[in-house]
Scaffold this active site. Structure first.
Site, mmCIF file in Angstrom:
data_model
loop_
_atom_site.group_PDB
_atom_site.id
_atom_site.type_symbol
_atom_site.label_atom_id
_atom_site.label_comp_id
_atom_site.label_asym_id
_atom_site.label_seq_id
_atom_site.Cartn_x
_atom_site.Cartn_y
_atom_site.Cartn_z
ATOM 1 C CB CYS A 1 -0.925 -0.005 1.216
ATOM 2 S SG CYS A 1 -2.034 1.410 1.300
ATOM 3 C CB CYS B 1 -3.981 4.978 -5.510
ATOM 4 S SG CYS B 1 -3.871 3.201 -5.253
#
Length: 335
Positions: A90, A255
């Protein structure tokens, strides 16, 4: 479990939440974070659900738990937890966790300004810059990323047939660029994107079963995220996205793993060169600076080493208790 207490520090990375579990994380078995991720999923996923879902979290909640490194040359290991699952990697979580870890003294880097972090997806090298006692920015050099497939098709309700690519940047992304039946993310609301994505992701994994499996780690598989692209808000940016994850979330940050996948896609298509900055906007307009640091290969395929730079801000401290007497101990979702 009768009652378990978790001490947490909350922050956001360019608008998307990061909750670092300072204490209360479980002991995990394994020789690396990929193995420990599997142990967590098997026995401790109730922690993820309890801390990420309502009533203690929300649809966009994301977090992490820190562990000692397996290689003494590295600084720490990390487990990512969020509403969409226990991710291999992530990017926004790395930026937020690094900021929290440095500012709160949870980690003492072996080399000031640099960190080596062991993620389930592999080793991630991190640079950061301090300004007074705050972390001004974090730049992560991500795992190998690559374009897995191009020009695939799927039928999307309301839109019709759409064409997409699949790229890997720590997770597998279906990337949907503007085309005949999709004019670009700038012309759609977040609720529309979420509605489309819920159907499209399921249909992609049904139509293309076992087509997207990491060549070096079979536990990383299937399209888990949808990245819709479009025109940026700022004319100085290179692109904008709406990344769908979980069951109903749009990433408020650009992201990190999604940007890595986007860089891999653009580079493989000859649209982005090595060392060429790519300013990537989120749906709300926050920005990451991405870059193809170098070309490499993965299982005989062209791949890249991408970097992602962004910032994060700490905004809260809390102690959360999950008690088995609570009927909502393990969280819930309304929609």
């Amino acid at each position: 479990m009768s009652s378990t207490k978790f001490v947490c520090i909350d922050a956001h990375t360019c608008g998307n939440p990061v909750r670092v579990i300072k204490s209360g994380g479980p002991k995990l078995i394994g020789n690396n974070m990929s193995q420990k991720r599997q142990h967590f999923l098997k026995e401790f996923d109730w922690i993820r659900k309890g801390l990420m879902f309502e009533p203690r979290g929300h649809d966009m909640m994301s977090g992490s738990i820190l562990y000692p490194p397996h290689n003494p040359e590295n600084d720490f290991s990390i487990l990512f937890i969020e509403t969409s699952g226990c991710l291999p990697m992530c990017g926004h979580g790395t930026i937020g966790t690094t900021t929290i870890a440095i500012e709160e003294g949870l980690v003492q880097p072996k080399t000031p300004g640099k960190i080596k972090m062991e993620a389930p997806a592999g080793l991630v090298e991190i640079d950061y810059k301090m300004k007074d006692d705050k972390v001004e920015w974090v730049k992560l050099t991500n795992v190998k990323s690559y374009l897995a497939s191009t020009d695939l098709t799927i039928y999307c309700p309301e839109l019709g047939e759409i064409v997409f690519d699949v790229a890997y940047g720590g997770n597998f992304y279906a990337i949907i660029d503007p085309q005949k039946n999709f004019s670009g993310v700038h012309n759609f609301t977040a609720s529309q994107i979420i509605s489309y994505s819920q159907v499209v992701r399921e249909r992609i994994n049904t139509k293309y079963p076992n087509c997207f499996i990491h060549p070096e780690n079979i536990t990383i598989k299937d399209v888990t995220h949808i990245l819709w692209t479009g025109n940026p808000i700022d004319e100085n940016s290179n692109g904008r996205n709406a990344v769908f994850y979980g069951d109903k979330a749009i990433d408020r940050s650009p992201c990190g793993t999604g940007t890595s996948a986007r860089l891999a896609q653009l580079h493989a298509k000859g649209l982005l060169g090595v060392n060429e900055p790519y300013v990537h906007e989120s749906f709300i307009g926050s920005k990451f600076i991405g870059c193809v640091e170098e070309e490499t290969n993965l299982d005989g395929k062209l791949a890249i080493i991408p970097s992602i730079q962004g910032w994060a801000k700490i905004y809260g401290y809390n102690t959360i208790t999950i008690d088995e007497d609570d009927p909502y101990a393990f969280g819930f979702q309304v929609i």
